[in-house]
Design a protein around this motif. Structure first.
Motif, PDB file in Angstrom:
ATOM      1  N   ALA A 113      -3.859   5.534   5.125  1.00 37.32           N
ATOM      2  CA  ALA A 113      -5.047   5.495   5.772  1.00 37.32           C
ATOM      3  C   ALA A 113      -6.081   5.898   5.017  1.00 37.32           C
ATOM      4  N   GLU A 114      -6.003   7.085   4.348  1.00 35.83           N
ATOM      5  CA  GLU A 114      -6.948   7.521   3.472  1.00 35.83           C
ATOM      6  C   GLU A 114      -7.353   6.758   2.176  1.00 35.83           C
ATOM      7  N   ILE A 115      -6.282   5.885   1.663  1.00 34.54           N
ATOM      8  CA  ILE A 115      -6.489   5.481   0.554  1.00 34.54           C
ATOM      9  C   ILE A 115      -6.776   4.010   0.714  1.00 34.54           C
ATOM     10  N   GLY A 116      -6.634   3.469   2.110  1.00 30.38           N
ATOM     11  CA  GLY A 116      -6.907   2.017   2.421  1.00 30.38           C
ATOM     12  C   GLY A 116      -6.030   0.889   2.266  1.00 30.38           C
ATOM     13  N   GLN A 117      -4.844   1.404   1.897  1.00 31.51           N
ATOM     14  CA  GLN A 117      -3.639   0.491   1.468  1.00 31.51           C
ATOM     15  C   GLN A 117      -2.274   0.795   1.713  1.00 31.51           C
ATOM     16  N   ARG A 118      -1.350   0.075   1.867  1.00 32.59           N
ATOM     17  CA  ARG A 118      -0.029   0.245   2.004  1.00 32.59           C
ATOM     18  C   ARG A 118       0.546   0.983   0.636  1.00 32.59           C
ATOM     19  N   LEU A 119       1.508   1.852   0.901  1.00 30.68           N
ATOM     20  CA  LEU A 119       2.264   2.253  -0.306  1.00 30.68           C
ATOM     21  C   LEU A 119       2.948   0.997  -0.848  1.00 30.68           C
ATOM     22  N   PRO A 120       2.988   0.926  -2.218  1.00 29.99           N
ATOM     23  CA  PRO A 120       3.842  -0.264  -2.800  1.00 29.99           C
ATOM     24  C   PRO A 120       4.949  -0.002  -3.169  1.00 29.99           C
ATOM     25  N   VAL A 121       5.656   0.067  -1.868  1.00 25.81           N
ATOM     26  CA  VAL A 121       7.423   0.074  -2.085  1.00 25.81           C
ATOM     27  C   VAL A 121       7.970  -0.510  -0.813  1.00 25.81           C
ATOM     28  N   THR A 122       9.160  -1.102  -1.102  1.00 19.62           N
ATOM     29  CA  THR A 122      10.051  -1.617  -0.141  1.00 19.62           C
ATOM     30  C   THR A 122       9.962  -0.638   0.883  1.00 19.62           C
ATOM     31  N   ALA A 123      10.721  -1.227   2.234  1.00 17.27           N
ATOM     32  CA  ALA A 123      11.119  -0.409   3.304  1.00 17.27           C
ATOM     33  C   ALA A 123      12.354   0.791   2.909  1.00 17.27           C
ATOM     34  N   GLU A 124      13.280  -0.026   1.960  1.00 16.28           N
ATOM     35  CA  GLU A 124      14.393   1.076   1.654  1.00 16.28           C
ATOM     36  C   GLU A 124      13.691   1.917   0.697  1.00 16.28           C
ATOM     37  N   ALA A 125      12.768   1.630  -0.196  1.00 19.52           N
ATOM     38  CA  ALA A 125      12.364   2.747  -1.153  1.00 19.52           C
ATOM     39  C   ALA A 125      11.446   3.687  -0.482  1.00 19.52           C
ATOM     40  N   ARG A 126      10.790   3.279   0.467  1.00 24.16           N
ATOM     41  CA  ARG A 126      10.084   4.392   1.366  1.00 24.16           C
ATOM     42  C   ARG A 126      10.926   5.289   1.957  1.00 24.16           C
ATOM     43  N   ALA A 127      12.075   4.989   2.708  1.00 21.96           N
ATOM     44  CA  ALA A 127      12.968   5.925   3.006  1.00 21.96           C
ATOM     45  C   ALA A 127      13.839   6.928   2.085  1.00 21.96           C
ATOM     46  N   ALA A 128      13.900   6.156   0.763  1.00 23.50           N
ATOM     47  CA  ALA A 128      14.267   7.125  -0.103  1.00 23.50           C
ATOM     48  C   ALA A 128      13.803   8.049  -0.706  1.00 23.50           C
ATOM     49  N   LEU A 129      12.232   7.719  -0.876  1.00 24.56           N
ATOM     50  CA  LEU A 129      11.243   8.580  -1.088  1.00 24.56           C
ATOM     51  C   LEU A 129      10.963   9.738  -0.222  1.00 24.56           C
ATOM     52  N   ILE A 130      11.219   9.527   1.306  1.00 21.41           N
ATOM     53  CA  ILE A 130      11.167  10.435   2.207  1.00 21.41           C
ATOM     54  C   ILE A 130      12.248  11.403   2.039  1.00 21.41           C
ATOM     55  N   ALA A 131      13.427  10.867   1.866  1.00 18.35           N
ATOM     56  CA  ALA A 131      14.961  11.770   1.857  1.00 18.35           C
ATOM     57  C   ALA A 131      14.542  12.224   0.416  1.00 18.35           C
ATOM     58  N   SER A 132      14.072  12.023  -0.539  1.00 21.83           N
ATOM     59  CA  SER A 132      14.130  12.712  -1.843  1.00 21.83           C
ATOM     60  C   SER A 132      12.935  14.017  -1.616  1.00 21.83           C
ATOM     61  N   ALA A 133      12.060  14.105  -0.776  1.00 21.87           N
ATOM     62  CA  ALA A 133      10.971  15.098  -0.477  1.00 21.87           C
ATOM     63  C   ALA A 133      11.971  16.122  -0.048  1.00 21.87           C
TER      64      ALA A 133
END
Length: 439
Positions: free
Chosen positions: A185-205
């Motif tokens: 919302a701050e940037i004004g665009q969606r994160l350029p990753v697939t749903a699977e990569a988004r889940a992986a990014l969250i897990a890696s944190a």
């Protein structure tokens, strides 16, 4: 004159969109904006109740990095109208503390109290921690300390007795997902990753919100023509990412399966789930941390070598790296899966912690207190102490419990593995103890 006293007051953070690091731009503006710590900040939480009452007591915020300790401290000051004075124990010394306390006294004289926030408070030594006590007791400052270390070991008992310890949790998947949505919302665009990569990014944190936002900012800093999949994301961030299979078995489901298989003494299934995680790109040291936890929780003293195997595997992996070092993790996994099991130490810990909370002010019996001074000897310290090495069979059977408290049966070893021998020793000691106490 009063205006001059407030001249050194740090102005509230004000960052216009597009300025500063993303994590700073998204820093919550109110306590209700803080994610993942609702057990503290909600209406029924300790912090929520303090704010509602308008009365803030000194507290220690204990939790992992990136969970909101600094943010909560700043928002607390704003919520109850206190001056916010931050210090870092990493960069501050005695002179800084003296100045902070002197400034707080001037503010108090002018009618304004100070919230003194001390980050990494465990890094101050015992003498420096003692220096807080008179100012906390007089109400010159409301102390809010932040630490990633266990306060029971890192902080003075005197300081702990004057502050409430509040435990912050690692941010869960939902909280981390909310942070990504706020960043989008701050940037004004969606994160350029697939749903699977988004889940992986969250897990890696691994529960660290600041780390996640830094990774997100990196992704937004470049032009990416099409959404990255988990493998491409890992290559882009130079970090191995968990890859989720077509059935989307999640990071936490897989580690749960590994834990349950080891607990069930099934080395074949344990090895399979370990392989599923490592082949998918899970961080090897994360998996090994969980196996090490298992060695203490589920194997314990039934086989004390299980913990040794895990720590040796850590050293081996850090020395060899991947993929060679992963064999050491396999060895630790198989050792734990095939070891005799006992959660007696884990159960004993929970029982002991509960007893300590209920009886935390009871003093040790005088017979086991040292008496280095005449006054202490006159008060009965050390009177009647029996030195075990001088007793028959090296065992005195003396009393080590507070006089006001009956001995508790906290640790109950199982009849398996090495704990069977421990149980025999304990039974022998109990019998000698009864004999020497006349019953």
């Amino acid at each position: 004159m009063a205006d001059d006293l407030f001249a050194d007051q740090e102005p509230p953070a004000s960052v216009t969109p597009g300025d500063g690091p993303l994590a700073e731009r998204l820093r919550p503006k109110t306590l209700s904006d803080v994610v993942g710590q609702e057990h503290l900040t909600g209406p029924d939480g300790a912090i929520g109740r303090m704010v509602a009452a308008g009365q803030l007591s000194s507290i220690i915020l204990w939790g992992p990095p990136g969970t909101g300790k600094t943010t909560i401290a700043r928002l607390l000051a704003e919520a109850v109208g206190l001056r916010f004075a931050p210090l870092s124990a990493v960069f501050s010394g005695v002179a800084d503390l003296k100045k902070a306390f002197a400034d707080a006294e001037k503010m108090a004289a002018a009618g304004r109290r100070t919230l003194l926030f001390v980050d990494e408070i465990h890094r101050f030594n015992r003498a420096q921690q003692d220096g807080f006590l008179p100012f906390v007791e007089r109400g010159t400052v409301v102390l809010v300390g932040a630490t990633t270390e266990n306060p029971s070991f890192a902080l003075n008992a005197a300081l702990l007795s004057r502050a409430q310890v509040l435990v912050l949790h690692r941010l869960g998947e939902a909280a981390l997902g909310t942070l990504i949505e706020r960043a989008e919302a701050e940037i004004g665009q969606r994160l350029p990753v697939t749903a699977e990569a988004r889940a992986a990014l969250i897990a890696s944190a691994d529960g660290d919100g600041r780390f996640l936002l830094n990774q997100v900012e990196t992704l937004f800093s470049v032009t990416i023509e099409r959404p990255l999949d988990p493998g491409e994301l890992a290559q882009f961030l130079h970090r191995r990412m968990p890859v989720y299979d077509k059935d989307r078995d999640g990071h936490y489901n897989l580690i749960s399966a590994l834990h349950k298989a080891m607990r069930g003494s099934d080395p074949q299934a344990s090895l399979y789930w370990l392989a599923r995680m490592l082949v998918a790109g899970e961080e090897p040291l994360y998996v090994l941390r969980r196996i090490t936890r298992f060695a203490s929780e589920d194997v314990g003293l039934a086989d004390p070598q299980a913990l040794v195997q895990c720590l040796a595997a850590k050293d081996a992996y850090q020395f060899l790296g991947s993929p060679e070092g992963e064999l050491a993790i396999v060895q630790a996994c198989l050792y734990c899966a095939t070891a005799p099991k006992s959660n007696a130490a884990y159960a004993a810990q929970k029982a002991a912690w509960s007893a300590a909370r209920e009886t935390g002010s009871l003093a040790p019996p005088a017979n086991i207190l040292n008496a280095p001074t005449k006054l202490m000897k006159d008060l009965g310290y050390g009177a009647g102490y029996a030195y075990d090495h001088d007793a028959p069979e090296g065992f005195s059977g003396d009393n080590y419990w507070p006089d006001e408290m009956k001995p508790l049966d906290l640790y109950r070893p199982v009849d398996r593995g090495f704990e069977k021998r421990i149980a025999e020793r304990m039974a022998w000691w109990d019998e000698r103890r009864r004999e020497r106490r006349g019953g």
